[in-house]
Design a protein around this motif. Structure first.
Motif, PDB file in Angstrom:
ATOM      1  N   LYS A  32       0.643  -1.032  -0.026  1.00  0.00           N
ATOM      2  CA  LYS A  32      -0.159   0.075   0.340  1.00  0.00           C
ATOM      3  C   LYS A  32       0.691   1.097   0.276  1.00  0.00           C
ATOM      4  CE  LYS A  32      -4.387  -1.719   1.826  1.00  0.00           C
ATOM      5  NZ  LYS A  32      -4.684  -1.674   3.237  1.00  0.00           N
ATOM      6  N   VAL A  33       2.142   1.428   0.762  1.00  0.00           N
ATOM      7  CA  VAL A  33       2.925   2.439   0.836  1.00  0.00           C
ATOM      8  C   VAL A  33       3.322   2.396  -1.006  1.00  0.00           C
ATOM      9  CG1 VAL A  33       5.090   3.445   1.908  1.00  0.00           C
ATOM     10  CG2 VAL A  33       3.230   2.365   3.598  1.00  0.00           C
ATOM     11  N   SER A  34       4.145   1.986  -1.293  1.00  0.00           N
ATOM     12  CA  SER A  34       4.971   1.324  -2.529  1.00  0.00           C
ATOM     13  C   SER A  34       3.489   1.648  -3.681  1.00  0.00           C
ATOM     14  CB  SER A  34       5.498  -0.003  -2.800  1.00  0.00           C
ATOM     15  OG  SER A  34       6.152  -0.513  -1.878  1.00  0.00           O
ATOM     16  N   GLU A  38       4.278   5.833  -5.424  1.00  0.00           N
ATOM     17  CA  GLU A  38       4.513   5.322  -6.710  1.00  0.00           C
ATOM     18  C   GLU A  38       3.176   6.531  -7.526  1.00  0.00           C
ATOM     19  OE1 GLU A  38       5.672   4.414 -11.147  1.00  0.00           O
ATOM     20  OE2 GLU A  38       6.009   3.774  -9.332  1.00  0.00           O
ATOM     21  N   THR A  39       1.838   6.291  -6.762  1.00  0.00           N
ATOM     22  CA  THR A  39       0.598   7.091  -7.073  1.00  0.00           C
ATOM     23  C   THR A  39       0.994   8.754  -7.112  1.00  0.00           C
ATOM     24  OG1 THR A  39      -0.860   5.115  -6.812  1.00  0.00           O
ATOM     25  CG2 THR A  39      -1.640   7.929  -6.503  1.00  0.00           C
ATOM     26  N   ARG A  40       2.088   8.857  -6.241  1.00  0.00           N
ATOM     27  CA  ARG A  40       2.296  10.533  -5.827  1.00  0.00           C
ATOM     28  C   ARG A  40       3.326  10.683  -7.142  1.00  0.00           C
ATOM     29  NH1 ARG A  40       4.210  11.989   0.115  1.00  0.00           N
ATOM     30  NH2 ARG A  40       2.002  10.746   0.678  1.00  0.00           N
ATOM     31  N   LYS A  41       4.246   9.970  -7.288  1.00  0.00           N
ATOM     32  CA  LYS A  41       5.292  10.564  -8.382  1.00  0.00           C
ATOM     33  C   LYS A  41       4.216  10.153  -9.642  1.00  0.00           C
ATOM     34  CE  LYS A  41       8.992   7.814 -10.357  1.00  0.00           C
ATOM     35  NZ  LYS A  41       9.611   6.754 -10.614  1.00  0.00           N
ATOM     36  N   LYS A  44       2.874  14.200  -9.638  1.00  0.00           N
ATOM     37  CA  LYS A  44       4.117  15.157 -10.078  1.00  0.00           C
ATOM     38  C   LYS A  44       4.260  15.127 -10.866  1.00  0.00           C
ATOM     39  CE  LYS A  44       5.782  15.479  -4.975  1.00  0.00           C
ATOM     40  NZ  LYS A  44       6.769  14.771  -4.242  1.00  0.00           N
ATOM     41  N   GLN A  45       4.854  14.150 -11.921  1.00  0.00           N
ATOM     42  CA  GLN A  45       5.103  14.127 -13.000  1.00  0.00           C
ATOM     43  C   GLN A  45       3.769  14.647 -14.181  1.00  0.00           C
ATOM     44  OE1 GLN A  45       6.106   9.955 -14.230  1.00  0.00           O
ATOM     45  NE2 GLN A  45       7.698  10.228 -13.297  1.00  0.00           N
ATOM     46  N   THR A  46       2.681  14.188 -13.479  1.00  0.00           N
ATOM     47  CA  THR A  46       1.410  14.081 -14.694  1.00  0.00           C
ATOM     48  C   THR A  46       1.262  16.335 -14.240  1.00  0.00           C
ATOM     49  OG1 THR A  46       0.341  12.577 -14.795  1.00  0.00           O
ATOM     50  CG2 THR A  46      -1.179  14.555 -15.333  1.00  0.00           C
ATOM     51  N   GLN A  47       1.533  16.598 -13.142  1.00  0.00           N
ATOM     52  CA  GLN A  47       1.415  18.413 -12.883  1.00  0.00           C
ATOM     53  C   GLN A  47       2.657  19.035 -13.547  1.00  0.00           C
ATOM     54  OE1 GLN A  47      -1.137  19.683 -11.225  1.00  0.00           O
ATOM     55  NE2 GLN A  47       0.412  21.783 -11.959  1.00  0.00           N
ATOM     56  N   ALA A  48       4.267  18.615 -13.526  1.00  0.00           N
ATOM     57  CA  ALA A  48       5.028  19.488 -14.232  1.00  0.00           C
ATOM     58  C   ALA A  48       4.625  19.043 -15.630  1.00  0.00           C
ATOM     59  CB  ALA A  48       6.528  18.460 -13.421  1.00  0.00           C
TER      60      ALA A  48
END
Length: 202
Positions: A32-34, A38-41, A44-48
């Motif tokens: 779940k943490v992983s 991964e979702t947060r990463k 962030k990439q989509t936002q960038a």
């Protein structure tokens, strides 16, 4: 002693079952943490990517100096500079190494060349190559990346003028370019050197 052995035989299966449940819980928690990381990463990439698209779509001009500023920002976010560069293994990643090469090339250019890329000729490239220790072909690769992004900027601005939606991901961009009847502006972009061909000074 016999009584202790008997207790061990009785409770050991229960103990093992408890250990199995604990390991299962820990494994689920790790997954779940992983997944969250991964979702947060990805977010962030989509936002960038969205921020960069929006920036390019509303930028009248895009010089090498602008490209340099964008590269420095991406370098800080990607681990080329700052605390991330101290993480073992990060600095040796191919993308990170290429970004370092490109930044070294950019820093070797005179400010007037970064503001007016038309001033960059074969002589300028050879001087830059000597200053930064990168081959002319790598300088061409860096310039090609700039030209591609500048072409993307022109295409995005045309979409804004036509009141069309902007892409939010790389996949969206690829699909929209493929479906765009006006095509993608490639004029002025230097072709990529075929693998195995002899290097040519330009």
């Amino acid at each position: 002693m016999a009584f202790r052995n008997a207790l061990t035989r009785v409770f050991r299966p229960q103990f093992q079952a408890t250990r199995v449940r604990e390991m299962s819980i820990l494994s689920d928690l790790k997954d779940k943490v992983s997944e969250k990381l991964e979702t947060r990463k990805n977010e962030k990439q989509t936002q960038a990517y969205g921020d960069q698209v929006n920036f390019l779509a509303h930028t009248p001009t895009y010089t090498l100096q602008d490209h340099y500023e964008q590269m420095k920002k991406q370098a800080a976010d990607g681990g080329v500079s700052g605390w991330k560069s101290m993480v073992p293994g990060v600095s040796s990643m191919p993308q990170i190494q290429q970004m370092k090469n490109f930044l070294a090339i950019m820093e070797a250019f005179e400010p007037n060349a970064r503001h007016d890329p038309k001033l960059i000729n074969g002589k300028v490239k050879r001087v830059v190559s000597e200053k930064c220790g990168q081959p002319v072909e790598e300088i061409n690769n860096m310039l090609r990346s700039y030209e591609q992004l500048n072409a993307l900027r022109s295409w995005l601005r045309k979409r804004v003028e036509r009141d069309l939606s902007l892409p939010t991901t790389l996949e969206d961009t690829t699909e929209m370019i493929r479906e765009d009847p006006t095509g993608f502006p490639t004029r002025g972009m230097r072709p990529k050197k075929p693998r195995g061909s002899m290097p040519r000074r330009r």
